[in-house]
Design a protein around this motif. Structure first.
Motif, PDB file in Angstrom:
ATOM      1  N   HIS A  47       1.030  -1.232   0.140  1.00  0.00           N
ATOM      2  CA  HIS A  47       0.475   0.310   0.187  1.00  0.00           C
ATOM      3  C   HIS A  47       0.470   1.082  -0.122  1.00  0.00           C
ATOM      4  N   PHE A  48       1.501   1.402   0.877  1.00  0.00           N
ATOM      5  CA  PHE A  48       2.283   2.555   0.915  1.00  0.00           C
ATOM      6  C   PHE A  48       4.013   2.071   0.621  1.00  0.00           C
ATOM      7  N   ASP A  49       4.596   3.112   0.456  1.00  0.00           N
ATOM      8  CA  ASP A  49       6.322   3.912   0.078  1.00  0.00           C
ATOM      9  C   ASP A  49       6.556   3.209   1.528  1.00  0.00           C
ATOM     10  N   PRO A  50       7.531   2.455   1.861  1.00  0.00           N
ATOM     11  CA  PRO A  50       7.541   1.648   3.268  1.00  0.00           C
ATOM     12  C   PRO A  50       9.180   3.120   4.141  1.00  0.00           C
ATOM     13  N   VAL A  51       9.854   3.390   3.117  1.00  0.00           N
ATOM     14  CA  VAL A  51      10.658   5.018   3.024  1.00  0.00           C
ATOM     15  C   VAL A  51       9.726   5.859   4.086  1.00  0.00           C
ATOM     16  N   ILE A  52       8.560   6.614   3.502  1.00  0.00           N
ATOM     17  CA  ILE A  52       7.845   7.562   3.460  1.00  0.00           C
ATOM     18  C   ILE A  52       6.890   6.904   5.059  1.00  0.00           C
ATOM     19  N   PHE A  53       6.467   5.671   4.844  1.00  0.00           N
ATOM     20  CA  PHE A  53       5.660   5.083   6.195  1.00  0.00           C
ATOM     21  C   PHE A  53       6.769   5.062   7.236  1.00  0.00           C
ATOM     22  N   GLN A  54       8.082   4.774   6.886  1.00  0.00           N
ATOM     23  CA  GLN A  54       8.858   4.500   8.502  1.00  0.00           C
ATOM     24  C   GLN A  54       8.875   6.232   8.799  1.00  0.00           C
ATOM     25  N   ALA A  55       9.410   7.646   7.640  1.00  0.00           N
ATOM     26  CA  ALA A  55       9.379   9.056   8.265  1.00  0.00           C
ATOM     27  C   ALA A  55       7.781   9.247   9.137  1.00  0.00           C
ATOM     28  N   PHE A  56       7.414   8.878   8.399  1.00  0.00           N
ATOM     29  CA  PHE A  56       5.695   9.699   8.805  1.00  0.00           C
ATOM     30  C   PHE A  56       5.638   9.197  10.138  1.00  0.00           C
ATOM     31  N   VAL A  57       6.215   7.569  10.868  1.00  0.00           N
ATOM     32  CA  VAL A  57       5.792   7.573  11.796  1.00  0.00           C
ATOM     33  C   VAL A  57       6.530   8.245  13.380  1.00  0.00           C
ATOM     34  N   LYS A  58       8.287   8.448  12.100  1.00  0.00           N
ATOM     35  CA  LYS A  58       8.768   8.917  13.208  1.00  0.00           C
ATOM     36  C   LYS A  58       8.044  10.406  13.965  1.00  0.00           C
ATOM     37  N   SER A  59       7.433  11.251  11.974  1.00  0.00           N
ATOM     38  CA  SER A  59       6.679  12.310  12.942  1.00  0.00           C
ATOM     39  C   SER A  59       5.600  12.435  14.050  1.00  0.00           C
ATOM     40  N   VAL A  60       4.844  11.587  13.177  1.00  0.00           N
ATOM     41  CA  VAL A  60       4.170  11.645  14.555  1.00  0.00           C
ATOM     42  C   VAL A  60       3.903  11.078  15.896  1.00  0.00           C
ATOM     43  N   GLY A  61       4.698   9.617  15.918  1.00  0.00           N
ATOM     44  CA  GLY A  61       5.388   9.560  17.013  1.00  0.00           C
ATOM     45  C   GLY A  61       4.708   7.606  17.378  1.00  0.00           C
ATOM     46  N   ILE A  62       5.627   6.513  17.241  1.00  0.00           N
ATOM     47  CA  ILE A  62       4.802   5.723  17.622  1.00  0.00           C
ATOM     48  C   ILE A  62       3.633   4.904  18.331  1.00  0.00           C
ATOM     49  N   TYR A  63       3.618   6.216  19.495  1.00  0.00           N
ATOM     50  CA  TYR A  63       3.158   6.522  20.405  1.00  0.00           C
ATOM     51  C   TYR A  63       2.236   7.770  20.667  1.00  0.00           C
ATOM     52  N   PRO A  64       1.658   7.768  19.726  1.00  0.00           N
ATOM     53  CA  PRO A  64       1.291   9.184  19.242  1.00  0.00           C
ATOM     54  C   PRO A  64       0.313   9.876  20.200  1.00  0.00           C
ATOM     55  N   ILE A  65       0.580  11.305  20.694  1.00  0.00           N
ATOM     56  CA  ILE A  65      -0.033  11.895  21.198  1.00  0.00           C
ATOM     57  C   ILE A  65      -1.601  11.430  21.242  1.00  0.00           C
ATOM     58  N   GLY A  66      -2.253  11.509  22.244  1.00  0.00           N
ATOM     59  CA  GLY A  66      -3.578  10.745  22.547  1.00  0.00           C
ATOM     60  C   GLY A  66      -3.997   8.748  23.069  1.00  0.00           C
ATOM     61  N   THR A  67      -2.696   8.649  22.346  1.00  0.00           N
ATOM     62  CA  THR A  67      -2.834   7.206  22.441  1.00  0.00           C
ATOM     63  C   THR A  67      -2.716   6.799  24.025  1.00  0.00           C
ATOM     64  N   LEU A  68      -3.750   5.662  24.056  1.00  0.00           N
ATOM     65  CA  LEU A  68      -4.180   5.291  25.621  1.00  0.00           C
ATOM     66  C   LEU A  68      -3.157   3.755  25.452  1.00  0.00           C
ATOM     67  N   VAL A  69      -2.443   4.171  26.183  1.00  0.00           N
ATOM     68  CA  VAL A  69      -1.302   2.675  26.734  1.00  0.00           C
ATOM     69  C   VAL A  69      -1.262   1.993  28.477  1.00  0.00           C
ATOM     70  N   ARG A  70      -1.016   0.771  28.130  1.00  0.00           N
ATOM     71  CA  ARG A  70      -0.324   0.094  29.188  1.00  0.00           C
ATOM     72  C   ARG A  70       0.689  -0.106  29.645  1.00  0.00           C
ATOM     73  N   LEU A  71       1.003   0.303  30.446  1.00  0.00           N
ATOM     74  CA  LEU A  71       2.451   0.409  31.193  1.00  0.00           C
ATOM     75  C   LEU A  71       2.717  -1.045  32.245  1.00  0.00           C
ATOM     76  N   GLN A  72       4.221  -1.403  31.980  1.00  0.00           N
ATOM     77  CA  GLN A  72       3.942  -2.567  32.930  1.00  0.00           C
ATOM     78  C   GLN A  72       3.944  -2.958  34.449  1.00  0.00           C
ATOM     79  N   SER A  73       3.879  -1.579  34.430  1.00  0.00           N
ATOM     80  CA  SER A  73       3.184  -1.512  36.268  1.00  0.00           C
ATOM     81  C   SER A  73       2.094  -1.881  36.276  1.00  0.00           C
TER      82      SER A  73
END
Length: 420
Positions: A327-353
């Motif tokens: 679907h996507f250009d892998p190089v551009i997609f990788q750059a996009f992930v770096k620009s928004v973050g692997i866990y973008p702002i607003g993501t609900l996460v579970r911590l190790q604790s």
């Protein structure tokens, strides 16, 4: 060095760093430029009261004895300023060199909280403008895309100050505003991605312009197809898939000749494996700008609530997009992930604790360790005292285990935890 002057003091050859007032009141889409004779006339006719010039990059204004010192802490010496010399004629028409443009347009970084306040006003003003353009197209009138240039410049400035505020806020859309806010969100994502890829300033603006206009064809898509809650029939799917060509046609007929933006409008649904539309382009046959738009368009669409489905959480969306082979250009997609973050702002996460938290700030040097706001204990299924935790801090012994779906925890207003 920056200096504020009155509009009637502006002369050709001065370097304008910023025009005072709201972006919508400015007669220019660029914040910074070398003033020529035409620019001086437009500034004076616009009613703009003041502007900021850079005296190191352009001509210096003559100062009268009554002028205040540039720095109140450093009184001006009691000398008479020399008369202004006429500007070099070559400066009247010559554009600013690329290096000067880059130096003049850099916006100071702001915090997420500060930029969200700016972004709220920008999205409100911008929505009315985008809605008006779609309305003109819907009525069969010529679409004046030049009116959008101040908005495009303001969007670029916002993401330069903080790359996460505007795109995170624009993700929170109501059904009636989806099309217009989606256009601005994609413009912001395109500008952010273009900056991550190291593209020059004019390309960043081109990317944002194409993002803002990419769905213009939907102005003539029947509402019953555009907002249908259920699955589309084959015939309706065909109607929906015509919007890239419809948008391209509308803009060309309106006199727009911006090649990069038009290419984004026409080809943002093409896929790397050739299975996209409208032309089934593949690989290098798809321009870099169109490949960027494919990523930005899909990300904002699947993370937003639509008339027919709830949006996916940002981190889950990136995970799913990464799995769509071809679907996507892998190089551009990788750059996009770096620009928004692997866990973008607003993501609900579970911590190790075993605590639940929402991502509130990125750590550019450690994408897996953002700053989070802890508010719930998953083990006890109970709220806890809200506290902020910087996972990138050397002394922090907690980390993210996985992202979580807010609906699994009965959370419908998660934005109240991360929005200032």
């Amino acid at each position: 060095m920056h200096r504020t002057i009155r509009a009637d003091q502006l002369l050709p050859g001065m370097y304008v760093h910023r025009v005072a007032g709201a972006w919508l009141d400015s007669p220019f889409w660029r914040r910074s430029f070398i003033a020529d004779a035409e620019a001086v006339a437009r500034i004076r006719a616009s009613g703009v009261p003041e502007l900021v010039i850079d005296v190191e990059l352009g001509l210096v204004p003559a100062e009268s004895a009554s002028s205040p010192p540039a720095d109140p802490a450093c009184p001006r010496k009691d000398v008479t300023a020399p008369p202004a010399s006429p500007p070099d004629p070559s400066l009247l028409t010559a554009p600013a060199p690329a290096a000067l443009r880059a130096a003049g347009t850099a916006s100071p970084a702001t915090s997420f909280e500060t930029e969200v306040r700016n972004a709220r006003q920008l999205l409100e003003s911008g929505r009315a403008l985008v809605e008006a353009m779609f309305g003109e197209a819907r009525l069969g009138r010529v679409v004046d895309t030049d009116v959008a240039t101040p908005l495009i410049d303001a969007l670029c400035d916002s993401v330069l100050r903080n790359p996460h505020a505007l795109v995170s806020l624009a993700r929170l859309k109501t059904a009636d505003a989806y099309t217009y806010l989606h256009s601005m969100a994609v413009a912001g994502l395109m500008a952010t991605l273009a900056g991550r890829l190291g593209l020059p300033e004019d390309a960043v603006h081109a990317a944002a312009k194409g993002g803002l206009l990419h769905d213009m064809g939907k102005a003539v898509t029947p509402a019953h197809v555009l907002n249908k809650a259920g699955s589309l029939t084959d015939e309706e799917q065909g109607v929906m898939r015509s919007h890239p060509e419809d948008g391209h046609r509308l803009l060309v007929e309106s006199g727009m000749d911006h090649a990069a933006a038009l290419d984004i409008v026409l080809h943002h649904h093409e896929k790397m494996d050739g299975s996209g539309y409208p032309h089934g382009l593949s690989g290098d046959g798809i321009s870099q700008m169109a490949r960027m738009a494919a990523v930005c368009d899909v990300y904002d669409a699947i993370t937003s609530d639509r008339p027919y489905k709830r949006g996916w959480c940002p981190a889950e969306s990136l995970k799913r997009m990464a799995s769509w082979s071809g679907h996507f250009d892998p190089v551009i997609f990788q750059a996009f992930v770096k620009s928004v973050g692997i866990y973008p702002i607003g993501t609900l996460v579970r911590l190790q604790s075993q605590q639940l938290a929402v991502v509130i700030e990125q750590a550019p040097a450690a994408l897996l360790k953002p700053r989070v706001r802890v508010f719930h204990c998953a083990r006890r299924k109970a709220r806890v005292l809200i506290r902020d935790l910087d996972l990138s801090f050397a002394g922090c012994d907690d980390h993210i285990v996985q992202s979580e779906a807010p609906c699994d925890w009965g959370l419908r207003d998660l934005e109240k935890l991360w929005l200032p």
